[in-house]
Design a protein around this motif. Sequence first.
Motif, PDB file in Angstrom:
ATOM      1  N   VAL A 147     -24.172 -49.380  28.842  1.00 48.76           N
ATOM      2  CA  VAL A 147     -23.655 -49.822  30.144  1.00 48.76           C
ATOM      3  C   VAL A 147     -23.382 -51.323  30.167  1.00 48.76           C
ATOM      4  CG1 VAL A 147     -24.707 -47.917  31.400  1.00 48.76           C
ATOM      5  CG2 VAL A 147     -25.991 -50.053  31.140  1.00 48.76           C
ATOM      6  N   MET A 148     -24.159 -52.093  29.408  1.00 45.36           N
ATOM      7  CA  MET A 148     -23.933 -53.543  29.378  1.00 45.36           C
ATOM      8  C   MET A 148     -22.600 -53.878  28.719  1.00 45.36           C
ATOM      9  SD  MET A 148     -26.414 -55.305  30.763  1.00 45.36           S
ATOM     10  CE  MET A 148     -28.011 -54.908  31.470  1.00 45.36           C
ATOM     11  N   VAL A 154     -22.099 -59.754  33.080  1.00 48.31           N
ATOM     12  CA  VAL A 154     -23.524 -59.558  32.802  1.00 48.31           C
ATOM     13  C   VAL A 154     -24.249 -60.894  32.953  1.00 48.31           C
ATOM     14  CG1 VAL A 154     -25.250 -58.904  31.093  1.00 48.31           C
ATOM     15  CG2 VAL A 154     -23.077 -57.663  31.200  1.00 48.31           C
ATOM     16  N   SER A 155     -25.262 -60.918  33.807  1.00 47.76           N
ATOM     17  CA  SER A 155     -26.103 -62.110  33.923  1.00 47.76           C
ATOM     18  C   SER A 155     -27.562 -61.691  33.947  1.00 47.76           C
ATOM     19  CB  SER A 155     -25.758 -62.920  35.180  1.00 47.76           C
ATOM     20  OG  SER A 155     -25.937 -62.161  36.354  1.00 47.76           O
ATOM     21  N   VAL A 156     -28.411 -62.502  33.335  1.00 47.69           N
ATOM     22  CA  VAL A 156     -29.847 -62.242  33.284  1.00 47.69           C
ATOM     23  C   VAL A 156     -30.571 -63.499  33.742  1.00 47.69           C
ATOM     24  CG1 VAL A 156     -29.696 -60.507  31.470  1.00 47.69           C
ATOM     25  CG2 VAL A 156     -29.964 -62.922  30.855  1.00 47.69           C
ATOM     26  N   ARG A 157     -31.844 -63.342  34.134  1.00 51.30           N
ATOM     27  CA  ARG A 157     -32.534 -64.450  34.775  1.00 51.30           C
ATOM     28  C   ARG A 157     -33.346 -65.332  33.827  1.00 51.30           C
ATOM     29  NH1 ARG A 157     -36.956 -60.771  38.019  1.00 51.30           N
ATOM     30  NH2 ARG A 157     -38.349 -60.394  36.255  1.00 51.30           N
ATOM     31  N   ASP A 158     -33.326 -65.039  32.530  1.00 47.97           N
ATOM     32  CA  ASP A 158     -34.039 -65.909  31.593  1.00 47.97           C
ATOM     33  C   ASP A 158     -33.501 -65.696  30.189  1.00 47.97           C
ATOM     34  OD1 ASP A 158     -35.619 -63.599  30.436  1.00 47.97           O
ATOM     35  OD2 ASP A 158     -36.447 -63.610  32.461  1.00 47.97           O
ATOM     36  N   ALA A 162     -31.807 -62.414  27.673  1.00 49.40           N
ATOM     37  CA  ALA A 162     -30.556 -62.499  26.918  1.00 49.40           C
ATOM     38  C   ALA A 162     -30.785 -62.197  25.446  1.00 49.40           C
ATOM     39  CB  ALA A 162     -29.929 -63.879  27.096  1.00 49.40           C
ATOM     40  N   GLU A 163     -31.881 -62.724  24.899  1.00 49.56           N
ATOM     41  CA  GLU A 163     -32.193 -62.467  23.488  1.00 49.56           C
ATOM     42  C   GLU A 163     -32.472 -60.989  23.247  1.00 49.56           C
ATOM     43  OE1 GLU A 163     -35.421 -65.052  22.622  1.00 49.56           O
ATOM     44  OE2 GLU A 163     -34.233 -66.888  22.881  1.00 49.56           O
ATOM     45  N   LEU A 164     -33.169 -60.348  24.191  1.00 50.20           N
ATOM     46  CA  LEU A 164     -33.462 -58.931  24.041  1.00 50.20           C
ATOM     47  C   LEU A 164     -32.174 -58.111  24.070  1.00 50.20           C
ATOM     48  CD1 LEU A 164     -35.391 -56.581  23.800  1.00 50.20           C
ATOM     49  CD2 LEU A 164     -35.787 -56.698  26.278  1.00 50.20           C
ATOM     50  N   VAL A 170     -25.792 -56.208  22.461  1.00 56.70           N
ATOM     51  CA  VAL A 170     -24.869 -56.720  23.478  1.00 56.70           C
ATOM     52  C   VAL A 170     -24.424 -58.112  23.036  1.00 56.70           C
ATOM     53  CG1 VAL A 170     -24.570 -57.318  25.914  1.00 56.70           C
ATOM     54  CG2 VAL A 170     -26.104 -55.434  25.263  1.00 56.70           C
ATOM     55  N   PRO A 171     -23.111 -58.363  22.945  1.00 54.60           N
ATOM     56  CA  PRO A 171     -22.638 -59.680  22.493  1.00 54.60           C
ATOM     57  C   PRO A 171     -23.224 -60.807  23.347  1.00 54.60           C
ATOM     58  CG  PRO A 171     -20.817 -58.122  22.545  1.00 54.60           C
ATOM     59  CD  PRO A 171     -21.988 -57.430  23.188  1.00 54.60           C
ATOM     60  N   ARG A 172     -23.843 -61.766  22.683  1.00 53.10           N
ATOM     61  CA  ARG A 172     -24.531 -62.844  23.396  1.00 53.10           C
ATOM     62  C   ARG A 172     -23.580 -63.682  24.223  1.00 53.10           C
ATOM     63  NH1 ARG A 172     -26.347 -65.794  26.165  1.00 53.10           N
ATOM     64  NH2 ARG A 172     -28.230 -67.088  26.094  1.00 53.10           N
TER      65      ARG A 172
END
Length: 388
Positions: A147-148, A154-158, A162-164, A170-172
């Motif tokens: 889904v990502m 796509v945004s994450v809070r830390d 993102a590393e996970l 998932v392309p960084r």
Amino acid sequence: MVTAVRQDKAKPQIRRVVVSGYYGFRNSGDEAVLKSILFALAEEGAEQGVQIVPVVLSVDPAWTTKMYGVESVHRMKLGEIVRAIRGSDGLISGGGSLLQDATGAATIPYYTGVIKLAQLLGKPTFIYAQGIGPVNRRWMDRLIRGVMRKSAYVSVRDAESAELLGRMGVPRDRIDVVPDPVMGLPLAREAASGGGAADAEPAAAAGKSPLPVVGVSLRHWRKDGADLARAAAALGALARSRAVRLRFLPFHTPSDAEASQWVIGQLGDLGESVAEIAQPGDDPQAMLLEVSRCDALFGMRLHALIYAANQSVPLIGLSYDPKIDQFLNRLGLKPIGTTESLDPDAFAAAVGRLLDESAEWRTAHGGVIARLKQEARKPAKQIVAKIR
């Protein structure tokens, strides 16, 4: 004819957006996430000439509609979800810790399933400042990765989230690292007037106690209660070392209120100090106001710490989950202890320093707090731009 065309152009575009998350459970932190997202979408929409009409997936749609004045459908009724998504212009998933399996094996399949459903219906999907992990069941990686990769934003809070995602495939370069949405939540008065932190100071000062107020946010974690017993010993040491008002803030009712009441019962003789439990109600901004009136905050709940940072209240955290360490790290802080270890004397001394050196604390951390508050609006800006 020309006048009619000009009037039509002046009208904002209307975009319906379904919002999926842990909503309607009356958890102050998650409700604050929702309110922050709704507020940011409305503000960014107004700036870009787009009227965002949210439709929230909630376990209690009637309550969510009453609380936020938005449309809402039941998060577990497939027919309602399908109709809502089909009639929308896109789906937002987040924020919060939705994609993790620590709370059970059904959580990740549910949230990725909602995202996948929107994608199958041809709707763009947006991941809003989520905290990813822990993911202990490796077969769930493909659900998240699938889904990502197909999401429009796509945004994450830390950085750890993102590393996970990167390790999952998932392309960084497609992942924005942003603050938790609640860093951008204003006090209620600010929401109405557009004011800033300076405007909030009189409201905070109006509720000041003669004793310094130490906000306390605890939760059940260890089944044997040893973590709460250690917290009680630490708070007792603080209360006996100096006169303070311990104001317990239940972020998730009734469980946090029960944990707070138990800890209060373990404090023993407080001398000149007092302990009490706040009852701010369900509105996240009412809890934000409670936090703003504290002189320092001791938090186990992530969003208690975020509320404190939002209002520049000196804070100290107790770690029970990596997300606590990750947030504190963004502020250049470390937890005072964990659910396995907490030294009462070190705790009392650390909180004492926060109370005595609050101005220095704000000076040291004010820059990063201001930056995080500004960056918290980025997902809304990006989503509105992509959906308009």
